[in-house]
Motif scaffolding. Sequence first.
Motif, PDB file in Angstrom:
ATOM      1  N   MET A   1      10.808   7.370  -1.732  1.00  0.00           N
ATOM      2  CA  MET A   1       9.543   7.456  -2.428  1.00  0.00           C
ATOM      3  C   MET A   1       9.033   8.897  -2.465  1.00  0.00           C
ATOM      4  O   MET A   1       8.191   9.291  -1.656  1.00  0.00           O
TER       5      MET A   1
ATOM      6  N   VAL B   1       3.248   6.410   3.722  1.00  0.00           N
ATOM      7  CA  VAL B   1       3.368   5.164   4.481  1.00  0.00           C
ATOM      8  C   VAL B   1       4.728   5.167   5.182  1.00  0.00           C
ATOM      9  O   VAL B   1       5.750   5.504   4.577  1.00  0.00           O
TER      10      VAL B   1
ATOM     11  N   CYS C   1       5.171   9.527  -0.586  1.00  0.00           N
ATOM     12  CA  CYS C   1       4.329   8.478   0.001  1.00  0.00           C
ATOM     13  C   CYS C   1       4.395   8.608   1.514  1.00  0.00           C
ATOM     14  O   CYS C   1       5.476   8.694   2.093  1.00  0.00           O
TER      15      CYS C   1
ATOM     16  N   HIS D   1       8.507   4.841   3.779  1.00  0.00           N
ATOM     17  CA  HIS D   1       8.612   4.845   2.317  1.00  0.00           C
ATOM     18  C   HIS D   1       9.296   6.118   1.787  1.00  0.00           C
ATOM     19  O   HIS D   1      10.095   6.056   0.857  1.00  0.00           O
TER      20      HIS D   1
ATOM     21  N   ALA E   1       0.843  -1.189   0.000  1.00  0.00           N
ATOM     22  CA  ALA E   1       0.000   0.000   0.000  1.00  0.00           C
ATOM     23  C   ALA E   1       0.882   1.244   0.000  1.00  0.00           C
ATOM     24  O   ALA E   1       1.967   1.250   0.598  1.00  0.00           O
ATOM     25  N   HIS E   2       0.430   2.286  -0.722  1.00  0.00           N
ATOM     26  CA  HIS E   2       1.157   3.543  -0.765  1.00  0.00           C
ATOM     27  C   HIS E   2       0.152   4.692  -0.773  1.00  0.00           C
ATOM     28  O   HIS E   2      -1.043   4.476  -0.963  1.00  0.00           O
TER      29      HIS E   2
HETATM   30 CU   LIG Z   1       4.796   3.912  -0.291  1.00  0.00          CU
END
Ligand SMILES: [Cu+2]
Length: 374
Positions: free
Chosen positions: A312, A304, A302, A307, A245-246
Amino acid sequence: MSGGPADSYTAVINGPQVQTPSGISVHDAPVRRRPTPWRRATPWFLAALVVVAIGLPTAAAASHVIRVAPPVGYAHPLVNETLVNLTDTPAYSPAYLSTPQNSTLELHLVNVGMYTHTFTLSKIPNHPLNTSWTPTELDAFFNANGSLANLSVPAGGSVWTNLTFNATNSAGFDSFEFVSVVPYQFQAGMRGFLNITSTAPGLGLEENTSVQGSSYLFIPDVLDANSSHFPVNVDVLVTNLGDFAHTFTVVPQSNVSLTPGNYSSYFLTHPPLVSVNVPTGDGATVWANFTVPASGVYEYLCQVSGHFAAGMFGYLYAGVPVPPAPPAPSTAIVEGWVLIGSGILLGIGIGVAALASFVGRFPPAPPSGHGGHP
Ligand SMILES: [Cu+2]
């Protein structure tokens, strides 16, 4: 390739024996048929040919790869006439295409590789194909469901095709996958997505990015929202290429670079322009629709945990020029060495041939017990 020279080698040796007149005595034959120096060097020339045969294609392939290196990491502008390169990676460059609904997309497919590739466009929207399918299973899918386009582009070839998207084949925010059905090319990653936007041309901007869960990247990590008027609506289609998931989260202020340490507290007082959860599953997509208030560079990342720190993030260039694409030094260096290596192989081959032809000029020592005189 080595079959040709080997065959002619055999013909040279056998020729005089086959043509020997039956009346000539056997012990005369070795003297009369003694190979000329150049003929004696023939095996060495053939050895050199083999070396050349090994070196030349390697050198050609190396220079070829340098030429077709795709401009990874940069978004393409929203245009109805689009060039797509088909490479031996194997891949499409770009792999993400877009066109507004009720438009005709003029595709120019250019095979810059040395193998045949196809551009086979699935008829079923929003339905990612399974990369673990065998070539037979992939063929079975297209046989059962048909395709919007199925074009084979030979090595070095170029094909134009027009694709029209309207209410018949696309109801709105649809995404159609295209793949190469040449066995094992799709399985090796030769796939892309054609996205239909509901944004009327001229009223907004549309971009694509994807997230790669395994290596925590946005691909591309640069988006070009090339607008001369603000505020402007921007639609980004985010495709998940992995299983994690992102989020796709855009920083609300331009020219602000956040860090993995401060982005959480920053967003508490500065809500993002948009933050969408990217659904899990390879090929899953989500649209991020947001308004960019003014020109500038907007970071996206991102949220999360971990990340962003893993790399990211990316930048949306809104109304400001995208900096030039960086070169790809790593592959160029490797391919440079392949070229140099091939050159050395060629040099060795030529040297061996020259030396052999020189040595071959001297007659062998006479066999014991047989003089040259009658
Ligand atoms: Cu991510």
